[in-house]
Design a protein around this motif. Structure first.
Motif, PDB file in Angstrom:
ATOM      1  N   LYS A  23      -2.475  -3.624  -2.713  1.00 39.76           N
ATOM      2  CA  LYS A  23      -2.584  -4.509  -3.889  1.00 39.76           C
ATOM      3  C   LYS A  23      -1.517  -5.628  -3.652  1.00 39.76           C
ATOM      4  O   LYS A  23      -0.811  -5.206  -2.875  1.00 39.76           O
ATOM      5  CB  LYS A  23      -1.949  -3.282  -5.260  1.00 39.76           C
ATOM      6  CG  LYS A  23      -0.744  -2.841  -4.976  1.00 39.76           C
ATOM      7  CD  LYS A  23      -0.551  -1.955  -6.087  1.00 39.76           C
ATOM      8  CE  LYS A  23       0.661  -1.116  -6.016  1.00 39.76           C
ATOM      9  NZ  LYS A  23       0.879  -0.316  -7.035  1.00 39.76           N
ATOM     10  N   LEU A  29      -5.791  -8.103   1.841  1.00 40.19           N
ATOM     11  CA  LEU A  29      -5.800  -6.715   1.355  1.00 40.19           C
ATOM     12  C   LEU A  29      -6.400  -6.093   2.698  1.00 40.19           C
ATOM     13  O   LEU A  29      -6.246  -4.890   2.688  1.00 40.19           O
ATOM     14  CB  LEU A  29      -6.572  -6.797   0.073  1.00 40.19           C
ATOM     15  CG  LEU A  29      -6.070  -7.504  -1.174  1.00 40.19           C
ATOM     16  CD1 LEU A  29      -6.900  -7.333  -2.423  1.00 40.19           C
ATOM     17  CD2 LEU A  29      -4.966  -6.444  -1.431  1.00 40.19           C
ATOM     18  N   SER A  48       0.750  -1.297  -0.031  1.00 41.33           N
ATOM     19  CA  SER A  48       0.096   0.048  -0.270  1.00 41.33           C
ATOM     20  C   SER A  48       1.030   1.161  -0.028  1.00 41.33           C
ATOM     21  O   SER A  48       1.723   1.307   0.779  1.00 41.33           O
ATOM     22  CB  SER A  48      -0.921   0.101   1.208  1.00 41.33           C
ATOM     23  OG  SER A  48      -1.895   1.188   1.295  1.00 41.33           O
TER      24      SER A  48
END
Length: 214
Positions: A142, A114, A68
């Motif tokens: 991601k 995530l 991130s």
């Protein structure tokens, strides 16, 4: 670019700021984990870009890495590192999955990783923004499909001279007396470190407590 000089006191202040953010992150994570979450005091180091990439590369074959980016007035990223064993335990605890198979992630498992990264990074970034009065935000996490060095180029290659400021944090949570530890790497570029130090030094001159919350 000259290498930033950090005093021991400034290191301690940066660690304390991170600890406040990590405490908030732990509370949020505990809601998903349905149990106690402990986040250990981070280590803080200044290392060369090549060393950072080598460090991350050592995890690539054995861990799922969730990235991130931190954007706005600060430039950096968080990487959460999940081993097969971590994923099995998290799937059992958070998704109530039984007989979890190691290997390819299911859609639900990837969504869980995530979400965990999103919660922890989001809490950290929010707290950093509040304390350092900075306009920063975390991008949606991601799971890079290519080599992590390629994914990090936006931060690393644009600033080839900087020494990243790297925090290593071990996230630990306990469920039914069993612990799961999740390594977390948090790093910023040199410009961000200099901005942090400017803010900290301004507070030190004013004799205010940077980490006091209203």
């Amino acid at each position: 670019m000259t290498e930033p000089h950090i005093t021991e006191l400034e290191r301690d202040i940066i660690k304390e700021i991170l600890n406040i953010g990590l405490a908030r992150a732990a509370d949020s994570f505990a809601a998903i984990a349905k149990d106690k979450v402990l986040l250990k005091v981070p280590d803080i180091t200044l290392i060369e870009v090549k060393e950072l990439l080598n460090l991350v590369a050592t995890y690539e074959d054995t861990h799922v890495i969730i990235q991130s980016d931190v954007k706005g007035e600060f430039n950096g990223a968080t990487l959460m590192l999940f081993s097969d064993d971590h994923i099995v335990r998290l799937s059992e605890i958070c998704l109530s999955m039984l007989e979890v198979q190691k290997g390819e992630l299911t859609v639900m498992q990837e969504s869980l990783l995530l979400e965990i990264s999103n919660i922890i990074t989001g809490a950290l970034v929010t707290q950093l923004a509040n304390i350092l009065k900075a306009n920063i935000y975390g991008s949606p996490p991601k799971a890079p499909k290519s080599h992590i060095a390629d994914s990090l180029k936006g931060i690393l290659v644009q600033h080839p001279l900087f020494q990243p400021l790297v925090f290593t944090v071990v996230t630990q949570f306990t469920h039914n007396s069993k612990s799961v530890e999740l390594p977390l790497l948090l790093f910023f570029d040199t410009n961000t470190l200099l901005k942090m130090l400017d803010t900290i030094r301004a507070f030190e001159l004013g004799k205010n407590n940077l980490t006091e919350t209203d």
